[in-house]
Design a protein around this motif. Sequence first.
Motif, mmCIF file in Angstrom:
data_model
loop_
_atom_site.group_PDB
_atom_site.id
_atom_site.type_symbol
_atom_site.label_atom_id
_atom_site.label_comp_id
_atom_site.label_asym_id
_atom_site.label_seq_id
_atom_site.Cartn_x
_atom_site.Cartn_y
_atom_site.Cartn_z
ATOM 1 N N GLN A 1 -103.126 7.975 -54.189
ATOM 2 C CA GLN A 1 -104.047 7.291 -54.000
ATOM 3 C C GLN A 1 -103.200 6.292 -53.112
ATOM 4 O O GLN A 1 -104.297 5.506 -51.985
ATOM 5 N N SER B 1 -103.381 6.460 -49.064
ATOM 6 C CA SER B 1 -104.919 6.035 -48.378
ATOM 7 C C SER B 1 -105.882 4.618 -48.771
ATOM 8 O O SER B 1 -106.590 4.224 -48.606
ATOM 9 N N SER B 2 -105.216 4.610 -49.694
ATOM 10 C CA SER B 2 -105.217 2.438 -50.257
ATOM 11 C C SER B 2 -105.098 1.646 -48.948
ATOM 12 O O SER B 2 -103.911 1.730 -48.439
ATOM 13 N N GLU C 1 -109.792 -0.482 -57.018
ATOM 14 C CA GLU C 1 -110.820 0.691 -56.416
ATOM 15 C C GLU C 1 -110.749 1.646 -56.847
ATOM 16 O O GLU C 1 -110.401 2.205 -58.171
ATOM 17 N N LYS C 2 -111.941 2.277 -56.179
ATOM 18 C CA LYS C 2 -112.334 3.883 -57.071
ATOM 19 C C LYS C 2 -111.481 4.699 -56.399
ATOM 20 O O LYS C 2 -111.232 5.092 -55.360
ATOM 21 N N TRP C 3 -110.947 5.296 -58.044
ATOM 22 C CA TRP C 3 -110.421 6.362 -58.116
ATOM 23 C C TRP C 3 -110.905 7.442 -57.317
ATOM 24 O O TRP C 3 -111.846 7.952 -57.111
ATOM 25 N N ASN C 4 -110.221 7.823 -56.777
ATOM 26 C CA ASN C 4 -110.236 8.874 -55.081
ATOM 27 C C ASN C 4 -110.514 10.638 -56.286
ATOM 28 O O ASN C 4 -111.664 11.333 -55.382
ATOM 29 N N GLU C 5 -110.129 10.723 -57.232
ATOM 30 C CA GLU C 5 -110.378 11.794 -58.062
ATOM 31 C C GLU C 5 -112.169 11.640 -58.919
ATOM 32 O O GLU C 5 -112.515 13.222 -59.190
ATOM 33 N N ASP C 6 -112.193 10.739 -59.318
ATOM 34 C CA ASP C 6 -113.714 10.380 -59.472
ATOM 35 C C ASP C 6 -114.081 8.470 -58.488
ATOM 36 O O ASP C 6 -113.945 8.661 -59.523
ATOM 37 N N ALA C 7 -115.013 9.078 -58.261
ATOM 38 C CA ALA C 7 -115.528 7.675 -57.850
ATOM 39 C C ALA C 7 -116.587 6.307 -58.781
ATOM 40 O O ALA C 7 -116.668 5.461 -58.476
ATOM 41 N N THR D 1 -113.024 3.078 -60.963
ATOM 42 C CA THR D 1 -112.002 2.790 -60.448
ATOM 43 C C THR D 1 -110.539 3.238 -61.265
ATOM 44 O O THR D 1 -109.905 3.601 -62.192
ATOM 45 N N VAL D 2 -108.714 2.655 -60.281
ATOM 46 C CA VAL D 2 -108.111 3.445 -60.877
ATOM 47 C C VAL D 2 -107.861 3.099 -62.232
ATOM 48 O O VAL D 2 -106.954 3.880 -62.701
#
Length: 310
Positions: free
Chosen positions: A98, A101-102, A113-119, A122-123
Motif C-alpha cells: 500500500q 503506491s501511496s 486512503e482506500k485499502w488496495n485489497e478492498d476499496a 480505508t486503511v
Amino acid sequence: MAITASMVKELREQTGAGMMDCKKALTETNGDMEAAVEFLRKNGQAKAEKKAGRIAAEGLCRVAVKDNVAAVVEVNSETDFVAKNETFQTFVDAVAVQALSSDSADIDAFLAEKWNEDASKTVKEALTDKVAVIGENLTIRRFEKVKEDNGCVVTYVHGGGRIGVIVDAETSVVNDAVKEALTNVAMQVAALNPKYVTRDEISAEELAHEKEILLAQIKNDPKESQKPEKVINGIVEGRINKELKEICLVDQVYVKAEDGKQTVSKYLAEVSKAQGTDIKLKKFVRFETGEGLEKKNEDFAAEVAAQING
C-alpha cells in the motif's frame, strides 16, 4: 429517533469506540443502546477501540520495491507472539505494498486512503478489522517511500523484520554487482545505525554544539583542563572526527572489510571502478521496530507480589 450527545457519550463510555462510530451505530439501530453495542461489536470497533490505550511496541518492519520505487513500513503489535503470527505478517506485507503506491504525505492521510485489497474500506478500517481478528492493539506507526530516477534503490530486512532499510544511490550502471554492493551497504545501515550519509549533512550549528559539549567535558576534567589551549582544541577536533566516523555512513569502517580498515566510501569506490560507474549514496531510511516507544515491563511475579502486599 433523535440521537443526542448524551446518548453518544454513554455508548462511547460503554464500548470505548470512537465518537463518530458511536453516532453511526445509534443511528443505524434507531437509538437502541444494546443494539448499538452489538452493532459496534459486530463491526469490531468496540473491541478494537478498547485496546487502543495499550502500548504496541512489538511488531514488524516490512519493505516493498518495484520499478525503482521502494517503501518501508512499521506496524506494531502488543506482543512478539503476534508479530510471529502469519495473519499479522501477511497484513504488514500488504501495508508495505500500500505504501509503495501511496502519495500520502503523513500517516493520517495514509490511514484515510482506500485499502488496495478492498476499496470499500480505508486503511484504518482494514487495520481495525485485523485488531478484531487478532485480539491485540495494532498500529500502523510510520511509512516512507523513496523513488530514484537516476540510479537504484535497494531494500533489506534484518532480524526477521526487526529492522527495515532502504538505500538510495545515483549510478549510471545498474547491474547485479551494483545492487549487491548497495545491499551490503543496507546491511551496514542495519548493523551500525548511522545518522547521516556524509558529514555535509551535519549543520554548522550542530557541530559547534558538539564541540561546546566536548570542551565543557575537558574543562571539567582536573588533568585535561590544565593543558594548553592549542592542545585542548586538538583534543576536541580529534574526538569530533572520531564521532563523525561512527555516525556518518561513508566514513564508517565497512563491516565486511577484509583488512578491518576499509571505509564504506572506499568500498563503493572500488565497486564503481570495477563496474565503470560512480556510485553516489543519496539517502537511507532505517526503521527499527519499537524504536522510541516505551515498552511495558511484564513481570508477573512482581505483579502478584504487589497485589498480595497491597
